[in-house]
Design a protein around this motif. Sequence first.
Motif, PDB file in Angstrom:
ATOM      1  N   UNK A 269     -37.803 -54.211  44.402  1.00 63.80           N
ATOM      2  CA  UNK A 269     -36.818 -54.198  43.331  1.00 63.80           C
ATOM      3  C   UNK A 269     -37.227 -55.185  42.252  1.00 63.80           C
ATOM      4  N   UNK A 270     -36.837 -54.849  41.044  1.00 64.71           N
ATOM      5  CA  UNK A 270     -37.004 -55.743  39.901  1.00 64.71           C
ATOM      6  C   UNK A 270     -35.599 -56.041  39.409  1.00 64.71           C
TER       7      UNK A 270
ATOM      8  N   UNK B  60     -35.687 -41.540  36.568  1.00 63.96           N
ATOM      9  CA  UNK B  60     -35.307 -41.461  37.976  1.00 63.96           C
ATOM     10  C   UNK B  60     -33.799 -41.417  38.092  1.00 63.96           C
ATOM     11  N   UNK B  61     -33.310 -41.876  39.219  1.00 66.26           N
ATOM     12  CA  UNK B  61     -31.883 -41.828  39.506  1.00 66.26           C
ATOM     13  C   UNK B  61     -31.159 -43.017  38.880  1.00 66.26           C
ATOM     14  N   UNK B  62     -29.996 -42.753  38.290  1.00 68.55           N
ATOM     15  CA  UNK B  62     -29.132 -43.810  37.769  1.00 68.55           C
ATOM     16  C   UNK B  62     -27.900 -43.893  38.654  1.00 68.55           C
ATOM     17  N   UNK B  63     -27.651 -45.083  39.196  1.00 68.70           N
ATOM     18  CA  UNK B  63     -26.483 -45.304  40.054  1.00 68.70           C
ATOM     19  C   UNK B  63     -25.669 -46.441  39.456  1.00 68.70           C
ATOM     20  N   UNK B  64     -24.376 -46.219  39.321  1.00 71.94           N
ATOM     21  CA  UNK B  64     -23.473 -47.239  38.780  1.00 71.94           C
ATOM     22  C   UNK B  64     -22.543 -47.704  39.895  1.00 71.94           C
ATOM     23  N   UNK B  65     -22.493 -49.008  40.097  1.00 77.94           N
ATOM     24  CA  UNK B  65     -21.623 -49.602  41.115  1.00 77.94           C
ATOM     25  C   UNK B  65     -20.616 -50.489  40.382  1.00 77.94           C
ATOM     26  N   UNK B  66     -19.389 -49.992  40.271  1.00 79.00           N
ATOM     27  CA  UNK B  66     -18.330 -50.753  39.596  1.00 79.00           C
ATOM     28  C   UNK B  66     -17.454 -51.400  40.668  1.00 79.00           C
ATOM     29  N   UNK B  67     -17.452 -52.702  40.701  1.00 78.28           N
ATOM     30  CA  UNK B  67     -16.759 -53.429  41.769  1.00 78.28           C
ATOM     31  C   UNK B  67     -15.243 -53.402  41.556  1.00 78.28           C
ATOM     32  N   UNK B  68     -14.526 -53.495  42.662  1.00 75.29           N
ATOM     33  CA  UNK B  68     -13.063 -53.477  42.610  1.00 75.29           C
ATOM     34  C   UNK B  68     -12.468 -54.866  42.432  1.00 75.29           C
TER      35      UNK B  68
ATOM     36  N   UNK C  78     -45.906 -41.488  34.770  1.00 76.62           N
ATOM     37  CA  UNK C  78     -45.285 -40.358  35.479  1.00 76.62           C
ATOM     38  C   UNK C  78     -44.541 -40.808  36.733  1.00 76.62           C
ATOM     39  N   UNK C  79     -44.367 -42.101  36.900  1.00 84.02           N
ATOM     40  CA  UNK C  79     -43.727 -42.636  38.108  1.00 84.02           C
ATOM     41  C   UNK C  79     -42.216 -42.438  38.057  1.00 84.02           C
ATOM     42  N   UNK C  80     -41.635 -42.304  39.235  1.00 82.70           N
ATOM     43  CA  UNK C  80     -40.185 -42.253  39.362  1.00 82.70           C
ATOM     44  C   UNK C  80     -39.678 -43.671  39.591  1.00 82.70           C
ATOM     45  N   UNK C  81     -38.827 -44.132  38.710  1.00 84.64           N
ATOM     46  CA  UNK C  81     -38.240 -45.474  38.816  1.00 84.64           C
ATOM     47  C   UNK C  81     -36.734 -45.334  38.684  1.00 84.64           C
ATOM     48  N   UNK C  82     -36.018 -45.698  39.727  1.00 82.43           N
ATOM     49  CA  UNK C  82     -34.562 -45.615  39.718  1.00 82.43           C
ATOM     50  C   UNK C  82     -33.963 -46.883  39.110  1.00 82.43           C
ATOM     51  N   UNK C  83     -32.739 -46.746  38.613  1.00 81.39           N
ATOM     52  CA  UNK C  83     -32.021 -47.912  38.100  1.00 81.39           C
ATOM     53  C   UNK C  83     -30.619 -47.938  38.707  1.00 81.39           C
TER      54      UNK C  83
ATOM     55  N   UNK D 118     -37.124 -49.994  42.319  1.00 81.44           N
ATOM     56  CA  UNK D 118     -35.807 -49.778  41.731  1.00 81.44           C
ATOM     57  C   UNK D 118     -35.444 -50.975  40.872  1.00 81.44           C
ATOM     58  N   UNK D 119     -34.945 -50.704  39.687  1.00 78.99           N
ATOM     59  CA  UNK D 119     -34.460 -51.770  38.811  1.00 78.99           C
ATOM     60  C   UNK D 119     -33.002 -52.047  39.167  1.00 78.99           C
TER      61      UNK D 119
END
Length: 604
Positions: free
Chosen positions: A155-156, A125-133, A81-86, A55-56
């Motif tokens: 992780x990278x 792959x999957x994109x996840x966004x974490x916006x801090x409060x 063809x690899x799945x790499x999430x960010x 995961x990046x």
Amino acid sequence: MSQKRRFYPLFIILFLSLPVLFILSLYHSLSSSSSSLPITTHFQNPNPNPKFSLTIKLLTFDRLPSLSRCLRSLSTAHYDTDKVNIHIYIDHFKGLDQNDEYLDRKLNETRKILNFVDGFEWRFGEKVVHYRTGNVGLQAQWLEAWWPALDHEFVFVVEDDIEVSQLFYRYIKGLIGYYYYNASNYSPSVYGASLQRPRFVPGKHGNKINVNKDTKVFLYQLVGTWGQLLFPKSWKEFRLWYDTHKTKGMKPILNGMVTTGWYKKMGDRIWTPWFIKFIHERGYFNIYTHFLNESALSVSHRDTGVNYGKTAGPDSNLIQESSRESDLFKLEPLRNLKWYDFCFREVVPDRIVTSVNELGPVLKSVQKRNGLVVVSVDQKSTALTRNLLCHFERLDVWNYIFVGPGADFLLDLARRGHAVVNADALFGTLKEYKSSKLRKEVIVKALVVKTALEMKYDTWLLDHNMVPVKADFFVDSVKLDSTVDFYVGKRLGLLFARSSGSGTWNDLFVNEIAQSVGGGGFGFMAGKLLERKGVRLQRFDEGLGFSVKIDAGNDNGALLKNDTKVVYWSSDTGSGLVQNKLESLGLWIMDGESNCKAVICHPS
């Protein structure tokens, strides 16, 4: 380094103020002796089916142009063809006690970043966004980005001013397969890999980074923050270590390091001093790449932010897909790689003597200027041995080899780069001697000295129960006659054997030591036996200002004088008492966890 001074016996050289070269790298050639040339292996499939996920982790704050450039480079890389999430972590701005105009401007900047990230397509792959409060800063951005649930999660980590090569993923996939899943190339001492160009030595007055132009990969203790691949086991270990130290109010202070100055100035705005302190305690290393023309697979543009007051520009040249770098995707076996510490001194790990055949090559890798010192491992207190090692580093002493039982502590010393003789294993190969716990280490020491003298190395042998105070140890108080082959100290039992005495110290002498009966340390025993054989032996007195003995009744502060060169204690003195006395003398130079308080660099 001056080469014009006349040769002194080893222990004189050890504590002279002359700089000495670090341990030779013979071990590497020894381990790969089956071939006269380095073995290189294409890593397309080092493991037929390495099952892992990557995961990046992209850390950003308020630099939209930087973020855009970073995401663009990540999205144009080759993932096949690899799945790499960010996972994208967006820190919040600080909003306390600010006027409305400032807050509106920061809110607008943040919304632009959020809109850009939301609209950015990640096809791999999957994109996840974490916006801090709230604003957590760079340290929390790194430390809270990942908790590996499995030992096959990697992780990278990139900050937003990083730009990566299109080839970066293929390269780190190969590194993982070759150095993590390939058992012959795996080491628990390796915690990850940095794709940035190596350019910084954190140890004050350390050597400049200087590696052979043909070297593509080496190991270096320093963590890289400009494109760092992290292995799961060591990262989880670090997080638990951090929690313990942070909770108990400890600080990542490591004297002699530039990064400690950063921490004192910036505090917990940065995280690297914590990780560096952890790595120093554990003796771990990072894989680094080295390419020609100051090029790298990951480049920092050093944009204005926490680390830079103004933009400094790219630190390296980014390797392109059309790069003519030869053998870019070739890796050497771990046993062929060079290892370097925080001073960029070479470290040679895993030199463990377990048989007579291994003894000579390891001794050769340790000796300097045809000199050697043999040290007994303290079986009662490993902390005393570690404190001695801290003093060796302080005095720039590297010409030593430890002899002791095959316990975990001895093996850990070897892993960290200290040459050792496993007395249990070596003795087990000596069929001609009766197994006796009392005589085992005595026989092994005698054999080590015999081998060293045959190799023309002047040799000092000392027990663990002493600490050198000054670098001119022995020079003033011991007048060594070049016609005398053996010297024995009257008080400490220090033994000096000149290489010209190898005719006396032979197999017969080792047998006689094995059969001799007597108290005291090895030096006293060998001295009595040499005298009975009629060998010319000279005894010297280590007293008369030369040494100070510590015990329960001494006022050590008054005893330690300017001309004191060594502090010692009897073998029956409790380790707790020894530590307390050394602390009062300023000679206990370890922290509460038995690690050296400082990194001390002596440039080659």
